[in-house]
Design a protein around this motif. Structure first.
Motif, PDB file in Angstrom:
ATOM      1  N   ALA A  50      27.062  53.288  18.193  1.00  0.00           N
ATOM      2  CA  ALA A  50      27.698  53.228  19.301  1.00  0.00           C
ATOM      3  C   ALA A  50      28.250  54.541  19.728  1.00  0.00           C
ATOM      4  O   ALA A  50      28.373  55.018  20.934  1.00  0.00           O
ATOM      5  CB  ALA A  50      28.972  52.314  19.195  1.00  0.00           C
ATOM      6  N   THR A  64      31.384  52.358   8.901  1.00  0.00           N
ATOM      7  CA  THR A  64      31.628  50.773   9.481  1.00  0.00           C
ATOM      8  C   THR A  64      31.426  50.930  11.110  1.00  0.00           C
ATOM      9  O   THR A  64      31.926  49.991  12.036  1.00  0.00           O
ATOM     10  CB  THR A  64      33.022  50.802   9.484  1.00  0.00           C
ATOM     11  N   ARG A  65      30.296  51.750  11.595  1.00  0.00           N
ATOM     12  CA  ARG A  65      30.135  51.770  13.054  1.00  0.00           C
ATOM     13  C   ARG A  65      29.830  50.461  13.524  1.00  0.00           C
ATOM     14  O   ARG A  65      28.965  49.733  13.020  1.00  0.00           O
ATOM     15  CB  ARG A  65      29.175  53.085  13.087  1.00  0.00           C
ATOM     16  N   SER A  66      30.038  50.366  14.927  1.00  0.00           N
ATOM     17  CA  SER A  66      29.354  49.391  15.542  1.00  0.00           C
ATOM     18  C   SER A  66      27.928  49.914  16.058  1.00  0.00           C
ATOM     19  O   SER A  66      27.745  51.185  15.974  1.00  0.00           O
ATOM     20  CB  SER A  66      30.199  49.027  16.733  1.00  0.00           C
ATOM     21  N   GLU A  69      25.453  48.381  22.447  1.00  0.00           N
ATOM     22  CA  GLU A  69      25.147  47.010  22.985  1.00  0.00           C
ATOM     23  C   GLU A  69      23.602  46.754  23.124  1.00  0.00           C
ATOM     24  O   GLU A  69      22.876  47.592  23.660  1.00  0.00           O
ATOM     25  CB  GLU A  69      25.868  46.695  24.117  1.00  0.00           C
ATOM     26  N   TYR A 138      23.554  49.180   8.632  1.00  0.00           N
ATOM     27  CA  TYR A 138      24.723  48.896   9.538  1.00  0.00           C
ATOM     28  C   TYR A 138      25.511  47.530   8.841  1.00  0.00           C
ATOM     29  O   TYR A 138      25.032  46.656   8.252  1.00  0.00           O
ATOM     30  CB  TYR A 138      24.162  48.040  10.791  1.00  0.00           C
ATOM     31  N   ARG A 140      28.141  45.589   9.487  1.00  0.00           N
ATOM     32  CA  ARG A 140      29.083  44.393   9.774  1.00  0.00           C
ATOM     33  C   ARG A 140      28.264  43.142   9.628  1.00  0.00           C
ATOM     34  O   ARG A 140      27.082  43.146   9.864  1.00  0.00           O
ATOM     35  CB  ARG A 140      29.435  44.923  11.385  1.00  0.00           C
ATOM     36  N   HIS A 142      27.942  39.097  10.666  1.00  0.00           N
ATOM     37  CA  HIS A 142      27.777  38.084  11.894  1.00  0.00           C
ATOM     38  C   HIS A 142      27.715  36.786  11.526  1.00  0.00           C
ATOM     39  O   HIS A 142      26.889  36.367  10.224  1.00  0.00           O
ATOM     40  CB  HIS A 142      26.629  38.675  12.951  1.00  0.00           C
ATOM     41  N   THR A 207      37.005  39.760  11.007  1.00  0.00           N
ATOM     42  CA  THR A 207      37.283  40.099  12.341  1.00  0.00           C
ATOM     43  C   THR A 207      37.448  39.207  13.294  1.00  0.00           C
ATOM     44  O   THR A 207      37.536  39.289  14.480  1.00  0.00           O
ATOM     45  CB  THR A 207      36.412  41.294  12.757  1.00  0.00           C
ATOM     46  N   GLU A 218      30.342  38.839  15.483  1.00  0.00           N
ATOM     47  CA  GLU A 218      30.916  39.470  14.378  1.00  0.00           C
ATOM     48  C   GLU A 218      31.974  38.779  13.762  1.00  0.00           C
ATOM     49  O   GLU A 218      33.027  38.254  14.391  1.00  0.00           O
ATOM     50  CB  GLU A 218      31.278  40.910  14.796  1.00  0.00           C
ATOM     51  N   TYR A 221      33.274  43.011   8.291  1.00  0.00           N
ATOM     52  CA  TYR A 221      32.565  44.073   7.992  1.00  0.00           C
ATOM     53  C   TYR A 221      33.213  44.550   6.504  1.00  0.00           C
ATOM     54  O   TYR A 221      34.099  44.329   5.964  1.00  0.00           O
ATOM     55  CB  TYR A 221      32.756  45.377   8.868  1.00  0.00           C
TER      56      TYR A 221
END
Length: 258
Positions: A50, A64-66, A69, A138, A140, A142, A207, A218, A221
């Motif tokens: 991101a 821990t990056r997002s 989109e 990645y 995170r 979901h 989260t 999400e 993470y």
């Protein structure tokens, strides 16, 4: 050599004191000098992040990056179960009559993993998936399906490695390590998402405060690399991925037995 050092930093077992030291070291601003090297060493896809590498204020924030989109496509077909993470599919299969499965020569029972004696009643006809997240992934997590959370508990206090060597040599790390177990009810039966810690005993952050999950949402993470176990209460009709295959969050991993 760099890969060995970085991987050791992320995956090796540690006691509570060591975990705190390493967590602090990756979170200070001076650690941002390691981001470029870390990304290059593990061939991280920088285009999906991101932010640009220079915009992260620490190695922890990069880890821990997002994602940008639209980087992942969510399969919304209710007959499909999706991957909750970017990972390598370490193992998959149907649970036996004792609600147990074999991995790296060790037997895992759901009673130990989920922390309750009556787990077999919910998952006796189910399936399991084990996802391994490498340092490059990645990190995170979901929701793999729409559902209502019915229980969420933390277990364990220490963490052994959950890389391939750790899964083979340590004593049942998936059911003994520090972990966060979320069980949720879906139209396809009960499911459980087990987030297993690898190094830092406080590395699993949640989260999603609401109790209703939507697939692709999400829900948490890892602050360090680890493993996720997904359990279903019904056996799946077809597995769509091979063990050892690299998969993306949101992609179909199996067809459900609805």
């Amino acid at each position: 050599m760099k890969k060995f050092l970085y991987r050791s930093f992320i995956e090796l077992a540690g006691n509570r004191a060591l975990s705190r030291v390493l967590s602090h070291a990756s979170g200070v601003k001076s650690s941002r000098r390691l981001i470029q090297s870390f990304a290059h060493t593990f061939q991280v896809n920088k285009e999906e992040a991101a932010l640009t590498l220079h915009d992260y204020d620490s190695l922890h924030s990069f880890f821990t990056r997002s994602l940008v989109e639209g980087s992942r496509t969510i399969n919304h077909d209710p007959s499909q179960l999706i991957s909750p993470v970017d990972a390598v599919l370490g193992a998959q299969g149907n649970l036996d009559a004792h609600t147990a499965f074999q991995l790296k020569g060790q037997t895992y029972t759901l009673e130990k993993m989920l922390g309750r004696q009556n787990a077999k009643h919910d998952y006796a006809e189910g399936s399991y998936f084990v996802f391994y997240l490498s340092p490059a992934h990645y990190h995170r997590i979901h929701a793999p399906y729409d559902g209502a959370v019915r229980a969420q508990k933390r277990f364990g206090s220490k963490s052994a490695p959950v890389n391939p060597a750790g899964l083979k040599m340590a004593d049942e790390p998936l059911s003994r390590n520090y972990r966060v177990v979320t069980e949720f009810e879906t139209d396809a039966g009960p499911m459980a998402l087990v987030k297993v810690g690898a190094l830092n005993v406080n590395s699993i952050l949640l989260t999603a405060p609401e109790n209703e999950w939507k697939r692709g949402q999400e829900v948490g993470y890892f602050a360090f690399g680890s493993t996720v176990v997904l359990l279903t209460g019904r056996s799946v009709e077809a597995f769509h991925c091979e063990e050892g295959e690299e998969i993306h969050m949101g992609s179909s991993i199996s067809q459900l037995n609805l």
